[in-house]
Design an enzyme around this catalytic site. Structure first.
Site, PDB file in Angstrom:
ATOM      1  N   ASP A  10      65.875  24.029  61.091  1.00  0.00           N
ATOM      2  CA  ASP A  10      64.508  24.476  60.866  1.00  0.00           C
ATOM      3  C   ASP A  10      63.659  23.756  61.930  1.00  0.00           C
ATOM      4  OD1 ASP A  10      62.222  25.433  59.281  1.00  0.00           O
ATOM      5  OD2 ASP A  10      61.974  23.333  58.750  1.00  0.00           O
ATOM      6  N   LEU A  11      62.476  24.267  62.203  1.00  0.00           N
ATOM      7  CA  LEU A  11      61.654  23.653  63.268  1.00  0.00           C
ATOM      8  C   LEU A  11      60.607  22.696  62.683  1.00  0.00           C
ATOM      9  CD1 LEU A  11      60.740  23.518  66.260  1.00  0.00           C
ATOM     10  CD2 LEU A  11      59.402  25.586  65.839  1.00  0.00           C
ATOM     11  N   ASP A  12      59.604  23.284  62.025  1.00  0.00           N
ATOM     12  CA  ASP A  12      58.492  22.473  61.511  1.00  0.00           C
ATOM     13  C   ASP A  12      58.990  21.535  60.416  1.00  0.00           C
ATOM     14  OD1 ASP A  12      56.857  23.888  63.175  1.00  0.00           O
ATOM     15  OD2 ASP A  12      56.131  25.259  61.640  1.00  0.00           O
ATOM     16  N   THR A  18      54.662  19.670  62.856  1.00  0.00           N
ATOM     17  CA  THR A  18      53.521  20.545  63.145  1.00  0.00           C
ATOM     18  C   THR A  18      52.683  20.800  61.893  1.00  0.00           C
ATOM     19  OG1 THR A  18      55.136  22.282  62.957  1.00  0.00           O
ATOM     20  CG2 THR A  18      54.341  21.811  65.165  1.00  0.00           C
ATOM     21  N   LYS A  46      54.552  24.635  53.363  1.00  0.00           N
ATOM     22  CA  LYS A  46      55.680  24.280  54.234  1.00  0.00           C
ATOM     23  C   LYS A  46      56.827  25.279  54.103  1.00  0.00           C
ATOM     24  CE  LYS A  46      54.724  19.437  54.912  1.00  0.00           C
ATOM     25  NZ  LYS A  46      55.096  18.048  54.670  1.00  0.00           N
ATOM     26  N   SER A 115      63.810  29.290  62.034  1.00  0.00           N
ATOM     27  CA  SER A 115      62.442  28.933  61.644  1.00  0.00           C
ATOM     28  C   SER A 115      61.640  30.157  61.218  1.00  0.00           C
ATOM     29  CB  SER A 115      61.749  28.262  62.840  1.00  0.00           C
ATOM     30  OG  SER A 115      60.361  28.191  62.637  1.00  0.00           O
ATOM     31  N   ALA A 116      60.696  29.938  60.287  1.00  0.00           N
ATOM     32  CA  ALA A 116      59.792  31.015  59.873  1.00  0.00           C
ATOM     33  C   ALA A 116      58.674  31.233  60.883  1.00  0.00           C
ATOM     34  CB  ALA A 116      59.180  30.661  58.522  1.00  0.00           C
ATOM     35  N   LYS A 146      62.262  32.910  53.860  1.00  0.00           N
ATOM     36  CA  LYS A 146      63.038  31.984  53.025  1.00  0.00           C
ATOM     37  C   LYS A 146      62.393  31.961  51.635  1.00  0.00           C
ATOM     38  CE  LYS A 146      63.520  29.080  57.175  1.00  0.00           C
ATOM     39  NZ  LYS A 146      63.053  27.852  57.863  1.00  0.00           N
ATOM     40  N   GLU A 170      66.936  21.276  56.821  1.00  0.00           N
ATOM     41  CA  GLU A 170      65.687  21.860  56.304  1.00  0.00           C
ATOM     42  C   GLU A 170      64.816  20.837  55.588  1.00  0.00           C
ATOM     43  OE1 GLU A 170      63.481  24.076  55.537  1.00  0.00           O
ATOM     44  OE2 GLU A 170      64.212  25.882  56.488  1.00  0.00           O
ATOM     45  N   ASP A 171      63.495  20.980  55.737  1.00  0.00           N
ATOM     46  CA  ASP A 171      62.576  20.088  55.021  1.00  0.00           C
ATOM     47  C   ASP A 171      61.916  20.773  53.828  1.00  0.00           C
ATOM     48  OD1 ASP A 171      60.963  21.764  56.701  1.00  0.00           O
ATOM     49  OD2 ASP A 171      59.281  20.415  56.301  1.00  0.00           O
TER      50      ASP A 171
HETATM   51  P1  B16 Z   1      53.508  30.476  62.211  1.00  0.00           P
HETATM   52  P2  B16 Z   1      59.535  26.378  59.685  1.00  0.00           P
HETATM   53  C1  B16 Z   1      57.113  27.405  59.121  1.00  0.00           C
HETATM   54  O1  B16 Z   1      58.029  26.868  60.031  1.00  0.00           O
HETATM   55  C2  B16 Z   1      56.122  26.358  58.644  1.00  0.00           C
HETATM   56  O2  B16 Z   1      56.788  25.353  57.887  1.00  0.00           O
HETATM   57  C3  B16 Z   1      55.079  27.019  57.780  1.00  0.00           C
HETATM   58  O3  B16 Z   1      54.138  26.071  57.334  1.00  0.00           O
HETATM   59  C4  B16 Z   1      54.389  28.134  58.589  1.00  0.00           C
HETATM   60  O4  B16 Z   1      53.456  28.819  57.778  1.00  0.00           O
HETATM   61  C5  B16 Z   1      55.450  29.110  59.094  1.00  0.00           C
HETATM   62  O5  B16 Z   1      56.410  28.407  59.861  1.00  0.00           O
HETATM   63  C6  B16 Z   1      54.851  30.221  59.942  1.00  0.00           C
HETATM   64  O6  B16 Z   1      54.376  29.662  61.125  1.00  0.00           O
HETATM   65  O7  B16 Z   1      52.154  30.662  61.637  1.00  0.00           O
HETATM   66  O8  B16 Z   1      53.558  29.571  63.418  1.00  0.00           O
HETATM   67  O9  B16 Z   1      54.243  31.776  62.454  1.00  0.00           O
HETATM   68  O10 B16 Z   1      59.385  25.184  58.794  1.00  0.00           O
HETATM   69  O11 B16 Z   1      60.271  27.549  59.049  1.00  0.00           O
HETATM   70  O12 B16 Z   1      60.062  26.023  61.053  1.00  0.00           O
HETATM   71 MG    MG Z   2      60.144  23.387  57.864  1.00  0.00          MG
END
Ligand code: B16
Ligand code: MG
Length: 216
Positions: A10-12, A18, A46, A115-116, A146, A170-171
């Site tokens: 996962d990224l964030d 972030t 998150k 990542s989302a 997810k 994953e966090d």
């Molecule tokens: P964006 P992850 C997610 O990333 C974030 O945890 C979540 O807070 C955010 O709303 C989502 O990405 C969408 O991000 O607005 O940049 O498309 O944890 O799946 O890497």
């Molecule tokens: Mg995350």
């Protein structure tokens, strides 16, 4: 010997924090809408998609809006968020991340991003981490959020590795559930209470080593 052949990250919250920038941008929007939005509320966003995040904030404020207005607000928040992450540098990579990516690669493990976020390429480019990944699956390539396993299954398919040979880092609780739903192993990054469905929980990739893959 480990049965693990691929690591999906996962990224964030796993590679970079972030969440603080998401918070600043959502807070600015919430202030405009006169909604009280706290750091505790931010925890609920998150791993959740951009539109779902907005809907959670509107629910907190008890506000109902039409789809067109919601799209405009989500875009507005994203433009503020992009301004923050455009200034990201490699200094903000979380501790132990590059060391573990290098270790995994030099031991012939395949690496993928799951990542989302729709901003993952901008983030990975600014952090100079792009070249580590054999596959990058993000919010621009999936339609189901997810805990649906789509993001991780697509990564495994691109890597040509069976789910049972993949481990997801994953966090977010929904992210661990997505890994379980994908039939993959999972390592939670954060609190064992929240990530109780993970096979193992660590506080960050600085605690990671190859021996921990052998016990999965
Ligand atoms: P964006 P992850 C997610 O990333 C974030 O945890 C979540 O807070 C955010 O709303 C989502 O990405 C969408 O991000 O607005 O940049 O498309 O944890 O799946 O890497
Ligand atoms: Mg995350």
């Amino acid at each position: 010997m480990t049965k693990i052949k691929a690591c999906i990250f996962d990224l964030d919250g796993v590679l970079v924090d972030t969440a603080k920038y998401h918070f600043l941008a959502w807070k600015k929007l919430a202030d405009e809408l006169n909604i009280e939005f706290t750091k505790k509320h931010n925890e609920r966003l998150k791993g959740v998609s951009r539109m779902r995040s907005l809907e959670i904030i509107l629910e907190i404020g008890g506000i109902k809006l039409d789809d067109e207005t919601k799209l405009q607000l989500a875009e507005k928040k994203n433009s503020w968020y992009v301004a923050y992450i455009s200034k990201l540098t490699a200094d903000e990579i979380l501790p132990g991340v590059e060391e573990f990516l290098k270790l995994a690669k030099s031991n012939n493990l395949k690496l993928a991003l799951g990542s989302a976020s729709k901003n993952s390429m901008l983030i990975l480019n600014n952090l100079k981490l792009v070249d580590y990944f054999d596959s990058i699956i993000d919010g621009t390539k999936v339609s189901k959020a997810k805990p649906n396993p789509e993001v991780f299954l697509k990564g495994a398919a691109e890597l040509k590795i069976k789910p049972e040979h993949c481990v997801v880092f994953e966090d977010a609780e929904a992210g661990i559930e997505a890994a379980v739903n994908a039939g993959m192993h999972s390592i939670g990054i954060g609190s064992p209470e929240i990530l109780s469905k993970a096979d193992l929980v660590i506080s960050g990739l600085h605690e990671m080593n190859l021996d921990k893959l052998c016990v999965l």
